[in-house]
Design a protein around this motif. Structure first.
Motif, PDB file in Angstrom:
ATOM      1  N   ARG B 122       0.850  -1.182   0.000  1.00 63.89           N
ATOM      2  CA  ARG B 122       0.000   0.000   0.000  1.00 63.89           C
ATOM      3  C   ARG B 122       0.893   1.240   0.000  1.00 63.89           C
ATOM      4  NH1 ARG B 122      -2.914   3.198  -0.910  1.00 63.89           N
ATOM      5  NH2 ARG B 122      -4.801   4.028   0.017  1.00 63.89           N
ATOM      6  N   PRO B 123       0.627   2.132  -0.924  1.00 65.54           N
ATOM      7  CA  PRO B 123       1.506   3.291  -1.020  1.00 65.54           C
ATOM      8  C   PRO B 123       1.254   4.307   0.076  1.00 65.54           C
ATOM      9  CG  PRO B 123      -0.303   3.488  -2.550  1.00 65.54           C
ATOM     10  CD  PRO B 123      -0.448   2.155  -1.892  1.00 65.54           C
ATOM     11  N   ALA B 124       2.181   5.195   0.220  1.00 65.66           N
ATOM     12  CA  ALA B 124       2.008   6.333   1.116  1.00 65.66           C
ATOM     13  C   ALA B 124       0.973   7.266   0.478  1.00 65.66           C
ATOM     14  CB  ALA B 124       3.336   7.047   1.297  1.00 65.66           C
ATOM     15  N   ALA B 125       0.782   8.409   1.059  1.00 60.72           N
ATOM     16  CA  ALA B 125      -0.195   9.362   0.535  1.00 60.72           C
ATOM     17  C   ALA B 125       0.124   9.705  -0.913  1.00 60.72           C
ATOM     18  CB  ALA B 125      -0.170  10.622   1.381  1.00 60.72           C
ATOM     19  N   VAL B 126      -0.907   9.915  -1.704  1.00 61.16           N
ATOM     20  CA  VAL B 126      -0.710  10.318  -3.095  1.00 61.16           C
ATOM     21  C   VAL B 126      -0.172  11.738  -3.111  1.00 61.16           C
ATOM     22  CG1 VAL B 126      -1.781  10.610  -5.333  1.00 61.16           C
ATOM     23  CG2 VAL B 126      -2.633   8.891  -3.755  1.00 61.16           C
ATOM     24  N   ARG B 127       0.863  11.928  -3.885  1.00 62.80           N
ATOM     25  CA  ARG B 127       1.506  13.231  -3.869  1.00 62.80           C
ATOM     26  C   ARG B 127       1.368  13.945  -5.197  1.00 62.80           C
ATOM     27  NH1 ARG B 127       5.733  13.419  -0.339  1.00 62.80           N
ATOM     28  NH2 ARG B 127       5.790  15.581  -0.969  1.00 62.80           N
ATOM     29  N   VAL B 128       0.751  13.260  -6.165  1.00 62.44           N
ATOM     30  CA  VAL B 128       0.756  13.795  -7.523  1.00 62.44           C
ATOM     31  C   VAL B 128      -0.574  14.487  -7.807  1.00 62.44           C
ATOM     32  CG1 VAL B 128       0.934  13.135  -9.935  1.00 62.44           C
ATOM     33  CG2 VAL B 128       2.321  11.974  -8.233  1.00 62.44           C
ATOM     34  N   PRO B 129      -0.539  15.700  -8.378  1.00 65.73           N
ATOM     35  CA  PRO B 129      -1.791  16.421  -8.626  1.00 65.73           C
ATOM     36  C   PRO B 129      -2.701  15.685  -9.614  1.00 65.73           C
ATOM     37  CG  PRO B 129       0.131  17.821  -9.037  1.00 65.73           C
ATOM     38  CD  PRO B 129       0.639  16.450  -8.797  1.00 65.73           C
ATOM     39  N   ASP B 130      -4.007  15.944  -9.493  1.00 65.10           N
ATOM     40  CA  ASP B 130      -4.981  15.415 -10.455  1.00 65.10           C
ATOM     41  C   ASP B 130      -4.599  15.846 -11.865  1.00 65.10           C
ATOM     42  OD1 ASP B 130      -6.506  14.160  -8.668  1.00 65.10           O
ATOM     43  OD2 ASP B 130      -8.114  15.672  -8.573  1.00 65.10           O
ATOM     44  N   GLY B 131      -4.872  14.997 -12.830  1.00 66.07           N
ATOM     45  CA  GLY B 131      -4.630  15.363 -14.225  1.00 66.07           C
ATOM     46  C   GLY B 131      -3.206  15.123 -14.673  1.00 66.07           C
ATOM     47  N   THR B 132      -2.387  14.488 -13.808  1.00 64.25           N
ATOM     48  CA  THR B 132      -1.003  14.192 -14.197  1.00 64.25           C
ATOM     49  C   THR B 132      -0.997  13.013 -15.174  1.00 64.25           C
ATOM     50  OG1 THR B 132      -0.121  14.973 -12.092  1.00 64.25           O
ATOM     51  CG2 THR B 132       1.265  13.449 -13.356  1.00 64.25           C
ATOM     52  N   ALA B 133      -0.269  13.160 -16.278  1.00 63.08           N
ATOM     53  CA  ALA B 133      -0.162  12.064 -17.236  1.00 63.08           C
ATOM     54  C   ALA B 133       1.120  11.287 -16.973  1.00 63.08           C
ATOM     55  CB  ALA B 133      -0.181  12.614 -18.662  1.00 63.08           C
ATOM     56  N   LEU B 134       2.232  11.946 -17.219  1.00 58.99           N
ATOM     57  CA  LEU B 134       3.538  11.305 -17.060  1.00 58.99           C
ATOM     58  C   LEU B 134       4.286  11.979 -15.921  1.00 58.99           C
ATOM     59  CD1 LEU B 134       4.639  11.225 -20.801  1.00 58.99           C
ATOM     60  CD2 LEU B 134       4.259   9.203 -19.389  1.00 58.99           C
TER      61      LEU B 134
END
Lengths: 86, 490
Positions: B122-134
């Motif tokens: 299970r990963p840590a908190a999601v850190r990447v903004p919505d709408g990220t592709a690559l």
């Protein structure tokens, strides 16, 4: 070894020029080409004092006296003569 | 919902299913086959039951399978981290912790439906903004890579701009020399696939073999070649064993990533007699922002080097002087840019705040990315790259740009390459030490080279030490001189 050759050998070794002393021309501009800077000049002067038993007057430590191997040699020659006369 | 770029690729596949999408190890992969592989991968990834919005990581060398996996992620609108294929354990751990990404199984198992369907930790908190592709990576100054999330909108806008600027359409064949984690691949791979062209993949382990490049181009001629100067040096070296027609089809040459040496520049028109030559400037954070039409005969005399040119449409750029003011006309300073192709920013707030800033006037919308590159704006508005702002060193109280010293050394006809590093010196604070790769057969000595650079540089810029080597200087994977290795060897 002549005096100018000894001076060249010192310059080549001290400043890691990576060439044979003979490749350093008598009139190669040591100042303009960045081999000797003003701080290096002071260590060169103290080497000359030790090597040739000179007491070099601070007023004579002007860059132009040390611009080339030939001018250093001429400067030492003059200083040695003065020392003997004095 | 699939990202627009993935939609476009699916549309190409519907209209031109038999067209080659990829060329790899002597065979073509059609758009139909690429899409089929990508569908299989999408299913395999779905079976992993990674929670929605959690990024995944594709740690694999460039191949059709890896390309299909990245496409599968874009189809599922799942952010995908692309670390260097040879990423070290420590660097990978940092990237995974920063992004919260889960490592995917081997692309070969994903595309054939043979992947183990167990969910990773299970990963840590999601850190990447919505709408990220690559999520691409860039080498940090500490040596650990930084994650650079690219929004789907930025990748889409870049694909449209680059396709129209460099003439990439159905049937265009484009060399893919760079690894997939480099921003260069956005054009080579993703612009090409979304516009119906063919991507000719260079095997990552063989990028430094001129013979391999030559054989590849003999099997599959290309229309577009984008590369770092090292690629063009390799091609120039390969040319001696060439048949003569390998580069005949090339219509577009894009030089990027580093400054072109005078020798490299001179070789280009001979290598690519039919090509339009352009110098492209950008970085992972902003993607391409400057383009210059290279004039091999005129540029060196007019600008002293090949310029980066002018900002492309939609990009805003300014030069900031050392006192923090914006340079209005001709002048020199650090380049700041904001582009439609820009990252949403670094994930670490402190790193982000240091690199992404408001415009100095406090009004113009940003954020602007501080490139760290020192540029000069010429009276005609064209920009040239002077070096990194961190290449400025103070020697005996005089600010010296080591890149300018390297340029002076390289301009000697018997110098193949040169690197200058600033070493600590108790007398002068810093002293410059040059490592010079002499041209083959040259007997150039330090005395003559000093005379040459003395004509171009202030005295403090003449290196205290000049060391000659007769082998090429160490370079990084991107073809830039590996200063750290050089400095450590001294």
């Amino acid at each position: 070894m002549s005096r100018i050759d000894a001076i060249k050998r010192h310059l080549v070794e001290e400043y890691e020029l990576g060439t044979a002393p003979a490749e350093l021309a008598d009139d190669y501009d040591l100042l303009r080409n960045g081999v000797i800077d003003s701080l290096a000049l002071l260590t060169l002067v103290s080497w000359l004092e030790n090597e040739y038993a000179l007491d070099i007057d601070a007023a004579d430590v002007v860059p132009d006296n040390f611009r080339t191997a030939a001018s250093i040699d001429a400067f030492v020659a003059a200083a040695v003569t003065t020392a003997k006369v004095g | 919902m699939a990202l627009p770029l993935a939609e476009r690729i699916a549309t190409v596949a519907r209209r031109h299913p038999e067209n080659p999408a990829l060329f790899w190890q002597g065979r073509t992969v059609s758009y139909r086959d690429l899409l089929a592989m990508s569908r299989a991968a999408e299913k395999s990834i779905a079976a992993l039951r990674v929670p929605e919005g959690i990024p995944v990581a594709a740690v694999a060398a460039k191949s059709p399978e890896t390309t299909a996996v990245l496409l599968a992620c874009m189809r599922a609108a799942r952010p995908v981290l692309v670390p260097p294929a040879d990423v070290g354990d420590k660097a990978l751990r940092t990237l995974l912790a920063d992004t919260g990404a889960l490592v995917l199984p081997d692309p070969r198992t994903l595309t054939t439906g043979t992947a183990d369907a167990a969910v990773a930790a299970r990963p840590a908190a999601v850190r990447v903004p919505d709408g990220t592709a690559l999520i691409l990576t860039t080498s940090g100054s500490t040596g650990l890579p930084k994650a650079v999330p690219l929004p789907a909108a930025a990748v889409g806008a870049f694909a449209e701009w680059s396709a129209s600027t460099f003439g990439i359409r159905v049937g265009t064949s484009v060399l893919s020399y760079a690894p997939l984690n480099f921003d260069i691949s956005l054009l080579d791979v993703w612009t090409t696939l979304s516009h119906g062209g063919q991507v000719v993949l260079v095997e990552q382990e063989r990028t430094a073999h001129p013979g391999h490049l030559l054989a590849l181009l003999q099997q599959c001629p290309v229309d577009v070649v984008q590369g770092v100067p090292m690629l063009f040096q390799l091609l120039a070296a390969a040319e001696k064993q060439a048949r003569g027609d390998e580069f005949a089809a090339v219509g577009e040459v894009l030089v990027t990533g580093d400054s072109l040496s005078p020798g490299g520049l001179a070789a280009l028109p001979r290598l690519f007699p039919g090509a339009r030559l352009r110098n492209v400037y950008g970085c992972t954070e902003t993607n391409d922002t400057f383009v210059h039409e290279i004039d091999p005969a005129g540029d060196p005399g007019r600008y002293g080097t090949v310029p980066i040119g002018r900002a492309v449409e939609g990009v805003c750029a300014d030069i900031v002087a050392e006192d923090g003011t914006v340079v209005a006309g001709p002048g020199r300073g650090e380049l700041i840019v904001t582009s439609p192709f820009q990252t949403s920013g670094y994930l670490d707030p402190a790193q982000h705040a240091a690199a992404f800033v408001g415009h100095p006037d406090g009004v113009t919308p940003g954020p602007y990315y501080r490139t760290g590159d020192v540029v000069t704006r010429h009276p005609d508005g064209v920009l040239t790259l002077d070096g990194r702002s961190d290449s400025m060193v103070t020697v005996r109280g005089i600010r010296i740009n080591t890149a300018a010293v390297e340029g002076a050394l390289r301009s000697h006809p018997e110098v193949a390459d040169a690197v200058v590093v600033a070493l600590p010196d108790e007398r002068t604070g810093k002293r410059l030490h040059a490592v010079v790769h002499r041209a083959a057969g040259s007997l150039l000595n330090s005395l003559r080279l000093r005379e040459h650079v003395a004509a171009e540089l202030p005295r403090a810029g003449i290196p205290s030490g000049i060391e000659f080597v007769d082998a090429p200087l160490p370079r990084t994977a991107t073809g830039k001189i590996d200063r750290r290795t050089v400095a450590n060897s001294l």
